[in-house]
Design an enzyme around this catalytic site. Structure first.
Site, PDB file in Angstrom:
ATOM      1  N   CYS A 159      -8.871   2.796   5.578  1.00  0.00           N
ATOM      2  CA  CYS A 159     -10.045   2.938   4.414  1.00  0.00           C
ATOM      3  C   CYS A 159     -10.289   4.526   4.255  1.00  0.00           C
ATOM      4  O   CYS A 159     -11.156   5.001   5.208  1.00  0.00           O
ATOM      5  CB  CYS A 159     -11.240   1.969   4.578  1.00  0.00           C
ATOM      6  SG  CYS A 159     -12.472   2.053   3.360  1.00  0.00           S
ATOM      7  N   ALA A 160      -9.658   5.033   3.185  1.00  0.00           N
ATOM      8  CA  ALA A 160     -10.253   6.299   2.856  1.00  0.00           C
ATOM      9  C   ALA A 160     -11.279   6.879   2.735  1.00  0.00           C
ATOM     10  O   ALA A 160     -11.800   7.943   3.420  1.00  0.00           O
ATOM     11  CB  ALA A 160      -8.895   6.930   1.827  1.00  0.00           C
ATOM     12  N   PHE A 205       1.007   2.904   7.377  1.00  0.00           N
ATOM     13  CA  PHE A 205      -0.273   2.845   7.939  1.00  0.00           C
ATOM     14  C   PHE A 205      -1.237   2.957   6.752  1.00  0.00           C
ATOM     15  O   PHE A 205      -1.330   3.652   5.825  1.00  0.00           O
ATOM     16  CB  PHE A 205      -0.587   4.500   8.568  1.00  0.00           C
ATOM     17  CG  PHE A 205      -1.824   4.927   9.079  1.00  0.00           C
ATOM     18  CD1 PHE A 205      -2.352   4.048  10.476  1.00  0.00           C
ATOM     19  CD2 PHE A 205      -2.572   5.887   8.420  1.00  0.00           C
ATOM     20  CE1 PHE A 205      -3.444   4.590  10.621  1.00  0.00           C
ATOM     21  CE2 PHE A 205      -3.816   6.076   9.004  1.00  0.00           C
ATOM     22  CZ  PHE A 205      -4.316   5.375  10.153  1.00  0.00           C
ATOM     23  N   VAL A 206      -2.233   1.981   7.037  1.00  0.00           N
ATOM     24  CA  VAL A 206      -3.342   1.651   6.023  1.00  0.00           C
ATOM     25  C   VAL A 206      -4.897   2.111   6.728  1.00  0.00           C
ATOM     26  O   VAL A 206      -4.911   1.543   7.723  1.00  0.00           O
ATOM     27  CB  VAL A 206      -3.120   0.183   5.588  1.00  0.00           C
ATOM     28  CG1 VAL A 206      -4.377   0.001   4.745  1.00  0.00           C
ATOM     29  CG2 VAL A 206      -2.014   0.047   4.819  1.00  0.00           C
ATOM     30  N   HIS A 265       0.858  -1.314  -0.122  1.00  0.00           N
ATOM     31  CA  HIS A 265       0.063  -0.238   0.076  1.00  0.00           C
ATOM     32  C   HIS A 265       0.763   1.199  -0.032  1.00  0.00           C
ATOM     33  O   HIS A 265       1.734   1.452   0.773  1.00  0.00           O
ATOM     34  CB  HIS A 265      -0.759  -0.014   1.315  1.00  0.00           C
ATOM     35  CG  HIS A 265      -2.097  -1.040   0.997  1.00  0.00           C
ATOM     36  ND1 HIS A 265      -1.785  -2.410   1.408  1.00  0.00           N
ATOM     37  CD2 HIS A 265      -3.436  -0.733   0.808  1.00  0.00           C
ATOM     38  CE1 HIS A 265      -2.942  -2.901   0.998  1.00  0.00           C
ATOM     39  NE2 HIS A 265      -4.205  -2.139   0.803  1.00  0.00           N
ATOM     40  N   GLU A 285      -9.717   7.205  -4.022  1.00  0.00           N
ATOM     41  CA  GLU A 285      -9.957   7.116  -2.507  1.00  0.00           C
ATOM     42  C   GLU A 285      -9.150   8.308  -1.817  1.00  0.00           C
ATOM     43  O   GLU A 285      -9.874   8.790  -0.834  1.00  0.00           O
ATOM     44  CB  GLU A 285      -9.461   5.829  -2.047  1.00  0.00           C
ATOM     45  CG  GLU A 285     -10.386   4.677  -2.723  1.00  0.00           C
ATOM     46  CD  GLU A 285      -9.523   3.264  -2.460  1.00  0.00           C
ATOM     47  OE1 GLU A 285     -10.276   2.175  -3.181  1.00  0.00           O
ATOM     48  OE2 GLU A 285      -8.554   2.897  -2.159  1.00  0.00           O
TER      49      GLU A 285
END
Lengths: 174, 174
Positions: free
Chosen positions: A122-123, A119-120, A67, A87
């Site tokens: 869900c935008a 850091f992931v 990511h 996103e």
């Protein structure tokens, strides 16, 4: 596109259509093709989720490492995948003030140095302020906690990408 | 680049450098970064091989499905990865006669229909005649035999790509 149309796809068309529902991990999509037929969108999503859950911890970390940073180099250079670009833009990541950009970059570096993955989040389910707050708080967590939280976010992103493809783009493409 | 330089790479540089040693599967490279430090090139290769071996059978099939057909659509359209383009050209896949192209296309289709994944072979270790012969013979095999054979070829391809990166390109790039 309904699920019977999905089940009728060759592996090549399946991977071409759904290959990026987990960012830069077409091998996951390609793997779950083996589990056809799917009875529903939820079943397809569950097959992807199960495949991810069965990976060793290193494999889950590998997914996170595929990511891009939020508001990071790929966004600035225009090298995000189409999905990530939309996103991140939706969450205002392409319209940060210079102060916000600096803060985001600093926190991303702290996070990556601490955990060895980005850091992931869900935008599409968060706004700018929320993302900055959660990134800041996450920097204090334990590695295993962050790995698990990140993977849950990957699954949320996957669900929304699948829905988009099946309910809109996908229907036009195929 | 020696192995200590490899071990010093951030996950981002590691994935940028080695992300395609398994075709279109950067998640595998990204996963094995967790297993640093590597004592040698062989140890890095073994980590990748072990990760692949631990995947469920669907995951191994997923890896095969991320590979292009030999002398197929991606070669004709110019959409092969750099590594695949060089490898296929080295085996003469870009200079087939029209009769050979037709035979290859027909056998690829038979193979994919039978197994649900493409025929994978280490092109750098084979010539045109050899590839056509093995493809033809493979069409008669059992699915599990072909899955296992294909994965062993993936590992040979991976080894040669790793060697190329570490011994030549990689040293210049980093």
């Amino acid at each position: 596109m309904d699920i019977s149309a999905v089940n009728a796809l060759s592996y090549e068309d399946f991977v071409n259509t759904f290959g990026n529902v987990v960012e830069k991990c077409p091998v996951i999509t390609a793997a779950v093709w083996s589990r056809r037929p799917f009875v529903s969108l939820n079943a397809l999503e569950a097959a992807i989720s199960d495949f991810i859950d069965e990976l060793p911890e290193s494999g889950k970390e590998g997914i996170l490492r595929c990511h891009p940073d939020l508001a990071g180099r790929d966004l600035q250079r225009g090298t995000l995948t189409r999905e990530s670009r939309q996103e991140q833009a939706g969450a205002g990541m392409d319209a940060l003030t210079s102060g916000e950009t600096e803060r985001m970059a600093r926190l991303n570096e702290v996070y990556k140095k601490r955990f060895g993955f980005p850091f992931v989040i869900c935008a599409r389910m968060n706004d700018k302020a929320n993302i900055l707050r959660q990134l800041s708080e996450s920097c204090q967590n334990e590695r295993a906690v962050e790995r698990a939280r990140g993977i849950e976010e990957v699954k949320k992103i996957c669900r929304l990408r699948l829905q988009s493809l099946l309910l809109t783009d996908g229907a036009n493409k195929l």
